[in-house]
Design a protein around this motif. Structure first.
Motif, PDB file in Angstrom:
ATOM      1  N   TYR A 109       0.856  -1.174   0.000  1.00 53.01           N
ATOM      2  CA  TYR A 109       0.000   0.000   0.000  1.00 53.01           C
ATOM      3  C   TYR A 109       0.894   1.226   0.000  1.00 53.01           C
ATOM      4  CZ  TYR A 109      -3.759  -3.107   1.559  1.00 53.01           C
ATOM      5  OH  TYR A 109      -4.681  -4.110   1.660  1.00 53.01           O
ATOM      6  N   VAL A 110       0.398   2.287  -0.599  1.00 53.95           N
ATOM      7  CA  VAL A 110       1.072   3.573  -0.535  1.00 53.95           C
ATOM      8  C   VAL A 110       0.016   4.610  -0.143  1.00 53.95           C
ATOM      9  CG1 VAL A 110       0.864   3.944  -3.031  1.00 53.95           C
ATOM     10  CG2 VAL A 110       2.541   5.232  -1.738  1.00 53.95           C
ATOM     11  N   LEU A 111       0.340   5.390   0.872  1.00 53.28           N
ATOM     12  CA  LEU A 111      -0.579   6.402   1.386  1.00 53.28           C
ATOM     13  C   LEU A 111       0.056   7.774   1.211  1.00 53.28           C
ATOM     14  CD1 LEU A 111      -3.089   7.306   3.089  1.00 53.28           C
ATOM     15  CD2 LEU A 111      -1.641   6.994   5.107  1.00 53.28           C
ATOM     16  N   LEU A 112      -0.632   8.634   0.472  1.00 48.09           N
ATOM     17  CA  LEU A 112      -0.239  10.036   0.418  1.00 48.09           C
ATOM     18  C   LEU A 112      -0.998  10.704   1.563  1.00 48.09           C
ATOM     19  CD1 LEU A 112      -0.314  10.738  -3.424  1.00 48.09           C
ATOM     20  CD2 LEU A 112       1.650  10.245  -1.967  1.00 48.09           C
ATOM     21  N   ILE A 138       4.624  10.630   2.471  1.00 46.22           N
ATOM     22  CA  ILE A 138       4.249   9.398   1.788  1.00 46.22           C
ATOM     23  C   ILE A 138       4.654   8.213   2.658  1.00 46.22           C
ATOM     24  CG2 ILE A 138       6.379   9.341   0.415  1.00 46.22           C
ATOM     25  CD1 ILE A 138       4.649   8.114  -1.881  1.00 46.22           C
ATOM     26  N   ILE A 139       3.756   7.255   2.744  1.00 43.60           N
ATOM     27  CA  ILE A 139       3.971   6.069   3.569  1.00 43.60           C
ATOM     28  C   ILE A 139       3.774   4.843   2.686  1.00 43.60           C
ATOM     29  CG2 ILE A 139       3.155   4.755   5.571  1.00 43.60           C
ATOM     30  CD1 ILE A 139       2.066   7.457   6.658  1.00 43.60           C
ATOM     31  N   VAL A 140       4.759   3.954   2.690  1.00 42.02           N
ATOM     32  CA  VAL A 140       4.656   2.688   1.972  1.00 42.02           C
ATOM     33  C   VAL A 140       4.652   1.586   3.026  1.00 42.02           C
ATOM     34  CG1 VAL A 140       5.770   1.117   0.338  1.00 42.02           C
ATOM     35  CG2 VAL A 140       5.886   3.605  -0.029  1.00 42.02           C
ATOM     36  N   PHE A 141       3.723   0.647   2.895  1.00 45.00           N
ATOM     37  CA  PHE A 141       3.703  -0.476   3.827  1.00 45.00           C
ATOM     38  C   PHE A 141       3.222  -1.732   3.122  1.00 45.00           C
ATOM     39  CE2 PHE A 141       0.003   2.187   4.313  1.00 45.00           C
ATOM     40  CZ  PHE A 141      -1.102   1.363   4.472  1.00 45.00           C
ATOM     41  N   LYS A 142       3.771  -2.851   3.583  1.00 48.57           N
ATOM     42  CA  LYS A 142       3.429  -4.136   2.973  1.00 48.57           C
ATOM     43  C   LYS A 142       1.960  -4.452   3.221  1.00 48.57           C
ATOM     44  CE  LYS A 142       6.520  -7.384   2.758  1.00 48.57           C
ATOM     45  NZ  LYS A 142       7.593  -8.367   2.982  1.00 48.57           N
ATOM     46  N   LYS A 143       1.379  -5.193   2.314  1.00 46.02           N
ATOM     47  CA  LYS A 143      -0.043  -5.527   2.403  1.00 46.02           C
ATOM     48  C   LYS A 143      -0.377  -6.232   3.720  1.00 46.02           C
ATOM     49  CE  LYS A 143      -3.866  -7.688   0.030  1.00 46.02           C
ATOM     50  NZ  LYS A 143      -4.341  -8.419  -1.121  1.00 46.02           N
ATOM     51  N   ASP A 144       0.571  -6.997   4.252  1.00 53.40           N
ATOM     52  CA  ASP A 144       0.325  -7.698   5.516  1.00 53.40           C
ATOM     53  C   ASP A 144       0.689  -6.842   6.739  1.00 53.40           C
ATOM     54  OD1 ASP A 144       3.105  -7.732   5.501  1.00 53.40           O
ATOM     55  OD2 ASP A 144       3.281  -9.917   5.556  1.00 53.40           O
ATOM     56  N   GLU A 147       5.901  -4.344   7.455  1.00 56.52           N
ATOM     57  CA  GLU A 147       6.984  -3.366   7.356  1.00 56.52           C
ATOM     58  C   GLU A 147       6.428  -2.070   6.779  1.00 56.52           C
ATOM     59  OE1 GLU A 147      11.083  -5.010   6.044  1.00 56.52           O
ATOM     60  OE2 GLU A 147       9.582  -6.188   4.945  1.00 56.52           O
ATOM     61  N   THR A 148       7.048  -0.964   7.190  1.00 53.25           N
ATOM     62  CA  THR A 148       6.648   0.332   6.643  1.00 53.25           C
ATOM     63  C   THR A 148       7.858   1.236   6.474  1.00 53.25           C
ATOM     64  OG1 THR A 148       5.068   2.168   6.853  1.00 53.25           O
ATOM     65  CG2 THR A 148       6.166   1.461   8.878  1.00 53.25           C
ATOM     66  N   TYR A 149       7.744   2.134   5.514  1.00 51.47           N
ATOM     67  CA  TYR A 149       8.760   3.160   5.280  1.00 51.47           C
ATOM     68  C   TYR A 149       8.005   4.471   5.087  1.00 51.47           C
ATOM     69  CZ  TYR A 149      12.434   5.904   3.045  1.00 51.47           C
ATOM     70  OH  TYR A 149      13.337   6.891   2.728  1.00 51.47           O
ATOM     71  N   VAL A 150       8.514   5.521   5.718  1.00 53.74           N
ATOM     72  CA  VAL A 150       7.861   6.828   5.678  1.00 53.74           C
ATOM     73  C   VAL A 150       8.857   7.883   5.219  1.00 53.74           C
ATOM     74  CG1 VAL A 150       6.705   8.597   7.049  1.00 53.74           C
ATOM     75  CG2 VAL A 150       6.359   6.182   7.602  1.00 53.74           C
TER      76      VAL A 150
END
Length: 166
Positions: A109-112, A138-144, A147-150
């Motif tokens: 997933y990617v969240l703006l 912007i936040i990227v996180f695995k579907k499960d 893990e996340t990266y911001v």
């Protein structure tokens, strides 16, 4: 006090941060860099935000999550405040970039966060710290939600990386 029961009562669709026009412009900007991104509209973005907080800041109490991280009527809060206000541990700066260097394998997933626009991308390896610098908040996180990266876009804040606590 556990966050989950009270936050579940707060699940309400966010109405008012971004107009449809602004969401469309943000989506177009995202797909310019990541053409495989598909907008998610099957449930309110806030539900994903709450699940993100439960996964990456599980000890954060409801009042803190609401005050610092979740959008409210008068405030445009950011999920990454869980890291910047040190409500949970995370890797920061170069350590975060290094951990995220190859993106995430599998669907992400990617969240703006400015527009509260949520999309899915089938292969998270398309992301890298360098590519995300085209965006702010912007936040990227695995579907499960493992893990996340911001990337905040602020020189003195982040980026952040965290693996979910088991």
């Amino acid at each position: 006090m556990a966050m989950l029961p009270m936050l579940q009562r707060e699940i309400v669709e966010n109405k008012g941060w971004a107009t449809e026009e602004e969401l469309s412009a943000a989506y177009n900007r995202l797909t310019k860099h990541f053409p495989e991104a598909k907008r998610i509209s099957d449930m309110p973005v806030r539900e994903y935000m709450i699940k993100w907080l439960r996964s990456f800041a599980p000890d954060m109490i409801f009042s803190e999550a609401k005050a610092f991280c979740l959008p409210r009527h008068l405030f445009k809060n950011y999920l990454w405040h869980a890291f910047s206000y040190q409500k949970t541990d995370s890797l920061i700066e170069e350590d975060a970039d290094e951990k995220f260097a190859g993106g995430f394998e599998g669907e992400c997933y990617v969240l703006l966060n400015d527009e509260n626009l949520l999309c899915t991308v089938p292969d998270g390896t398309v992301f890298s710290p360098e590519k995300l610098k085209e965006f702010n908040n912007i936040i990227v996180f695995k579907k499960d939600f493992s893990e996340t990266y911001v990337y905040t876009g602020k020189e003195d804040c982040g980026p952040f990386y965290k693996a979910a606590e088991e």
